[in-house]
Design a protein around this motif. Structure first.
Motif, PDB file in Angstrom:
ATOM      1  N   GLN A 189     -42.799 -30.155 171.599  1.00  0.00           N
ATOM      2  CA  GLN A 189     -43.530 -28.923 171.877  1.00  0.00           C
ATOM      3  C   GLN A 189     -42.611 -27.710 171.714  1.00  0.00           C
ATOM      4  O   GLN A 189     -43.021 -26.681 171.190  1.00  0.00           O
ATOM      5  CB  GLN A 189     -44.122 -28.959 173.279  1.00  0.00           C
ATOM      6  N   GLU A 190     -41.368 -27.851 172.131  1.00  0.00           N
ATOM      7  CA  GLU A 190     -40.410 -26.751 172.027  1.00  0.00           C
ATOM      8  C   GLU A 190     -40.035 -26.461 170.578  1.00  0.00           C
ATOM      9  O   GLU A 190     -39.699 -25.332 170.229  1.00  0.00           O
ATOM     10  CB  GLU A 190     -39.133 -27.062 172.822  1.00  0.00           C
ATOM     11  N   ASN A 191     -40.044 -27.464 169.725  1.00  0.00           N
ATOM     12  CA  ASN A 191     -39.647 -27.312 168.323  1.00  0.00           C
ATOM     13  C   ASN A 191     -40.851 -27.388 167.385  1.00  0.00           C
ATOM     14  O   ASN A 191     -40.768 -27.976 166.315  1.00  0.00           O
ATOM     15  CB  ASN A 191     -38.627 -28.389 167.931  1.00  0.00           C
ATOM     16  N   SER A 192     -41.962 -26.804 167.805  1.00  0.00           N
ATOM     17  CA  SER A 192     -43.161 -26.854 166.961  1.00  0.00           C
ATOM     18  C   SER A 192     -43.468 -25.463 166.412  1.00  0.00           C
ATOM     19  O   SER A 192     -42.992 -24.452 166.916  1.00  0.00           O
ATOM     20  CB  SER A 192     -44.343 -27.391 167.763  1.00  0.00           C
ATOM     21  N   GLU A 193     -44.278 -25.438 165.357  1.00  0.00           N
ATOM     22  CA  GLU A 193     -44.665 -24.193 164.709  1.00  0.00           C
ATOM     23  C   GLU A 193     -46.175 -24.147 164.558  1.00  0.00           C
ATOM     24  O   GLU A 193     -46.829 -25.181 164.387  1.00  0.00           O
ATOM     25  CB  GLU A 193     -44.032 -24.106 163.317  1.00  0.00           C
ATOM     26  N   ASP A 194     -46.707 -22.925 164.609  1.00  0.00           N
ATOM     27  CA  ASP A 194     -48.132 -22.738 164.359  1.00  0.00           C
ATOM     28  C   ASP A 194     -48.414 -22.917 162.880  1.00  0.00           C
ATOM     29  O   ASP A 194     -47.640 -22.494 162.022  1.00  0.00           O
ATOM     30  CB  ASP A 194     -48.585 -21.339 164.798  1.00  0.00           C
TER      31      ASP A 194
END
Length: 175
Positions: free
Chosen positions: A158-163
């Motif tokens: 979740q911390e290393n995700s992108e839209d």
């Protein structure tokens, strides 16, 4: 005795609401043809697909008429330890009265795709599926091309995700 009365009352209310729903849907004109589909696998480790993307509708009178189309949308992660969330599901390019999502049994409580974190069960990604019925009014014959737009987030965590953004064109031909 009291429980029996409550059960009977609930059954009567369910039958009445079902009758009203059937009447409302019968007034709308359904497609004479619906075909097509779109599937995108391994899109940022998220599988997204839409069944029924091309529709042919027949006007039966002059002026504005109410139509409805039905399509199926599915989404799932490709890897259990990956993070993915559907932020929003929208339709642009056509004014519609409403859209009703009916979730597949595997979805459990995920009636609407908006804000859904794609989950895992027994170490395997869950494949979510919805049937959507969209009701809209059309006054003129022609071809309409609305877009299904899915805004989602994916990443290794979740911390290393992108839209991300994904769109699928629909073709609605009104004869």
């Amino acid at each position: 005795m009291k429980k029996t009365s409550v059960k009977i009352l609930i059954c009567v209310l369910l039958v009445l609401s079902l009758s009203l729903s059937v009447y409302a849907v019968q007034k709308a004109i359904k497609p004479t043809s619906q075909t097509g589909g779109y599937e995108q696998k391994l899109l940022d480790r998220v599988n997204l697909s839409v069944e029924n993307t091309d529709f042919v509708l027949t006007k039966t009178a002059d002026g504005e008429e109410t139509f409805y189309i039905t399509f199926t949308f599915s989404a799932g992660k490709t890897e259990a330890d990956f993070y993915a969330e559907i932020n929003s599901f929208s339709i642009s390019g056509i004014e519609f009265e409403n859209i009703i999502f009916t979730a597949d049994e595997a979805n459990k409580t995920s009636v609407n795709p908006d804000g859904l974190i794609l989950g895992v069960k027994n170490g395997k990604p869950i494949q979510y599926k919805w049937t959507a019925q969209m009701t809209f009014n059309i006054a003129e014959k022609g071809t309409y091309t609305p877009l299904l737009e899915i805004d989602y987030t994916s990443g290794t965590s979740q911390e290393n995700s992108e839209d991300r953004y994904f769109s699928v064109p629909l073709t609605i031909t009104v004869k």
